[in-house]
Design a protein around this motif. Structure first.
Motif, mmCIF file in Angstrom:
data_model
loop_
_atom_site.group_PDB
_atom_site.id
_atom_site.type_symbol
_atom_site.label_atom_id
_atom_site.label_comp_id
_atom_site.label_asym_id
_atom_site.label_seq_id
_atom_site.Cartn_x
_atom_site.Cartn_y
_atom_site.Cartn_z
ATOM 1 N N ARG A 9 -0.961 -5.236 -5.106
ATOM 2 C CA ARG A 9 0.420 -3.914 -4.635
ATOM 3 C C ARG A 9 1.667 -4.305 -4.852
ATOM 4 O O ARG A 9 2.435 -3.682 -5.357
ATOM 5 C CB ARG A 9 -0.043 -3.386 -3.477
ATOM 6 C CG ARG A 9 -1.284 -2.617 -3.449
ATOM 7 C CD ARG A 9 -1.833 -1.965 -1.988
ATOM 8 N NE ARG A 9 -2.983 -1.170 -2.201
ATOM 9 C CZ ARG A 9 -2.948 0.107 -2.725
ATOM 10 N NH1 ARG A 9 -2.056 0.673 -3.074
ATOM 11 N NH2 ARG A 9 -4.135 0.497 -2.708
ATOM 12 N N HIS B 142 4.669 -0.349 3.995
ATOM 13 C CA HIS B 142 5.050 -0.987 3.072
ATOM 14 C C HIS B 142 5.039 -2.715 3.403
ATOM 15 O O HIS B 142 4.316 -3.470 2.880
ATOM 16 C CB HIS B 142 6.383 -0.543 2.281
ATOM 17 C CG HIS B 142 6.773 -1.356 1.119
ATOM 18 N ND1 HIS B 142 7.596 -0.730 0.169
ATOM 19 C CD2 HIS B 142 6.424 -2.451 0.561
ATOM 20 C CE1 HIS B 142 7.993 -1.604 -0.960
ATOM 21 N NE2 HIS B 142 7.221 -2.833 -0.603
ATOM 22 N N SER C 153 4.265 6.592 -4.112
ATOM 23 C CA SER C 153 2.857 6.462 -3.940
ATOM 24 C C SER C 153 1.782 6.401 -5.088
ATOM 25 O O SER C 153 1.155 5.616 -5.366
ATOM 26 C CB SER C 153 2.167 7.176 -2.813
ATOM 27 O OG SER C 153 0.791 7.183 -2.481
ATOM 28 N N GLN C 154 1.979 7.671 -5.800
ATOM 29 C CA GLN C 154 1.309 7.892 -7.047
ATOM 30 C C GLN C 154 1.697 6.874 -7.954
ATOM 31 O O GLN C 154 0.635 6.440 -8.650
ATOM 32 C CB GLN C 154 1.579 9.416 -7.452
ATOM 33 C CG GLN C 154 0.837 10.393 -6.760
ATOM 34 C CD GLN C 154 1.388 11.750 -7.191
ATOM 35 O OE1 GLN C 154 2.357 11.988 -8.160
ATOM 36 N NE2 GLN C 154 0.872 12.802 -6.694
ATOM 37 N N ALA D 178 7.096 4.824 5.934
ATOM 38 C CA ALA D 178 6.550 4.262 4.660
ATOM 39 C C ALA D 178 6.918 3.086 4.540
ATOM 40 O O ALA D 178 6.111 2.303 3.770
ATOM 41 C CB ALA D 178 7.065 5.465 3.552
ATOM 42 N N HIS E 144 0.847 -1.184 0.190
ATOM 43 C CA HIS E 144 0.114 0.106 -0.027
ATOM 44 C C HIS E 144 0.781 1.321 -0.002
ATOM 45 O O HIS E 144 1.816 1.601 0.906
ATOM 46 C CB HIS E 144 -0.879 -0.088 1.319
ATOM 47 C CG HIS E 144 -1.857 0.991 1.163
ATOM 48 N ND1 HIS E 144 -2.791 1.502 0.054
ATOM 49 C CD2 HIS E 144 -2.320 1.961 2.186
ATOM 50 C CE1 HIS E 144 -3.395 2.515 0.350
ATOM 51 N NE2 HIS E 144 -3.046 2.958 1.807
ATOM 52 N N GLY E 145 0.940 1.932 -1.052
ATOM 53 C CA GLY E 145 1.855 2.954 -1.276
ATOM 54 C C GLY E 145 1.212 4.602 -1.037
ATOM 55 O O GLY E 145 1.950 5.506 -1.382
ATOM 56 N N ASN E 146 -0.010 4.278 -0.447
ATOM 57 C CA ASN E 146 -0.761 5.577 -0.339
ATOM 58 C C ASN E 146 -0.439 6.265 0.866
ATOM 59 O O ASN E 146 -0.477 6.209 2.009
ATOM 60 C CB ASN E 146 -2.184 5.541 -0.217
ATOM 61 C CG ASN E 146 -3.288 6.525 -0.387
ATOM 62 O OD1 ASN E 146 -2.466 7.862 -0.404
ATOM 63 N ND2 ASN E 146 -4.309 6.499 -0.329
ATOM 64 N N LEU E 147 0.427 7.547 0.525
ATOM 65 C CA LEU E 147 0.993 8.217 1.601
ATOM 66 C C LEU E 147 0.494 9.603 1.855
ATOM 67 O O LEU E 147 1.058 10.658 1.852
ATOM 68 C CB LEU E 147 2.668 8.338 1.498
ATOM 69 C CG LEU E 147 3.406 7.156 1.316
ATOM 70 C CD1 LEU E 147 4.766 7.467 0.773
ATOM 71 C CD2 LEU E 147 3.494 6.248 2.475
ATOM 72 N N GLU E 148 -0.807 9.631 2.081
ATOM 73 C CA GLU E 148 -1.766 10.721 2.118
ATOM 74 C C GLU E 148 -1.336 11.820 3.316
ATOM 75 O O GLU E 148 -1.194 12.843 3.013
ATOM 76 C CB GLU E 148 -3.248 10.551 2.318
ATOM 77 C CG GLU E 148 -3.521 9.582 0.931
ATOM 78 C CD GLU E 148 -5.098 9.409 1.363
ATOM 79 O OE1 GLU E 148 -5.877 9.582 2.481
ATOM 80 O OE2 GLU E 148 -5.615 8.733 0.242
ATOM 81 N N ALA F 112 5.793 10.653 -1.971
ATOM 82 C CA ALA F 112 4.529 11.062 -2.730
ATOM 83 C C ALA F 112 4.511 10.407 -4.240
ATOM 84 O O ALA F 112 3.527 10.007 -4.672
ATOM 85 C CB ALA F 112 4.327 12.259 -2.782
ATOM 86 N N GLU G 151 -0.259 3.729 -7.138
ATOM 87 C CA GLU G 151 -1.601 3.926 -7.368
ATOM 88 C C GLU G 151 -2.042 3.656 -8.637
ATOM 89 O O GLU G 151 -3.127 3.152 -9.323
ATOM 90 C CB GLU G 151 -2.136 5.170 -6.527
ATOM 91 C CG GLU G 151 -1.940 5.086 -5.079
ATOM 92 C CD GLU G 151 -2.903 3.914 -4.509
ATOM 93 O OE1 GLU G 151 -3.965 3.632 -5.103
ATOM 94 O OE2 GLU G 151 -2.260 3.209 -3.632
#
Length: 206
Positions: free
Chosen positions: A115, A158, A98-99, A154, A8-12, A95, A102
């Protein structure tokens, strides 16, 4: 068959207000930046180039401003200190990662182990600019290891996501460690393999 697990690379939390834009980097490389400020983007690009060209020990705000073609005052508006600049470089890399992940899983939700499969694919499609950016990050943060804290967070996420979603957690972590090991050895130019050999290994892992 080596199981494919997911990352899961979503680093919001690290790129909460990020939006994407594209800039050419001195005709040498191109990458997607998350900032909406062209001046800020130029400074981050310049900082990466300065570290790769003269080393982290010579990364100064004056040098970065000159390389970016921006006044010292303009730089200080965005980054009051060298530490803030390096922090921004780290968050930018995370970031973008993550993008990238995704984007690779878009439209494939629900697929098993998607993922990690996307992470392996990202490694296969790595670009010279990404390597330069990541290498600059490591070099710059070496002066203050605490700056790598967001990267540690992160990476933990991961690994935790891969373990949690894997059908065979031990095998999944082995694959993940192999991919990340390849990445870091290549980053430091310590990998005793040809690019084609690395790609072949990634094909087997993925």
């Amino acid at each position: 068959t080596i199981v494919r697990c997911c990352l899961h690379g979503n680093l919001e939390a690290l790129a909460k207000s990020a939006e994407s834009g594209t800039l050419a980097i001195n005709n040498k490389m191109e990458r997607t930046l998350t900032s909406t400020s062209p001046a800020r983007d130029r400074l981050l690009i310049a900082a990466t180039e300065v570290v790769n060209e003269v080393g982290a020990g010579h990364l100064t705000l004056n040098r970065v401003a000159a390389s970016a073609g921006i006044s010292k005052g303009g730089l200080l508006y965005h980054f009051a200190t060298k530490r803030e600049l390096i922090q921004a470089m780290i968050i930018e890399v995370l970031a973008q990662f993550s993008q990238n992940i995704e984007a690779k899983i878009a439209g494939r939700k629900g697929s098993p182990n998607i993922r990690l499969s996307a992470a392996i694919q990202a490694m296969k499609e790595r670009t010279p600019s990404e390597k330069l950016q990541q290498r600059a990050l490591l070099a710059a943060s070496a002066e203050d290891p605490e700056l790598l804290e967001p990267a540690k967070v992160a990476l933990k996420k991961h690994f935790d996501e891969v373990r949690a979603e894997a059908t065979e957690p031990d095998v999944a972590l082995t694959v993940l460690l192999a991919v990340e090991g390849l990445r870091f050895l290549e980053l430091f130019d310590l990998l005793p393999l040809k690019h084609s050999e690395v790609d072949s290994m990634l094909e087997k892992l993925g």
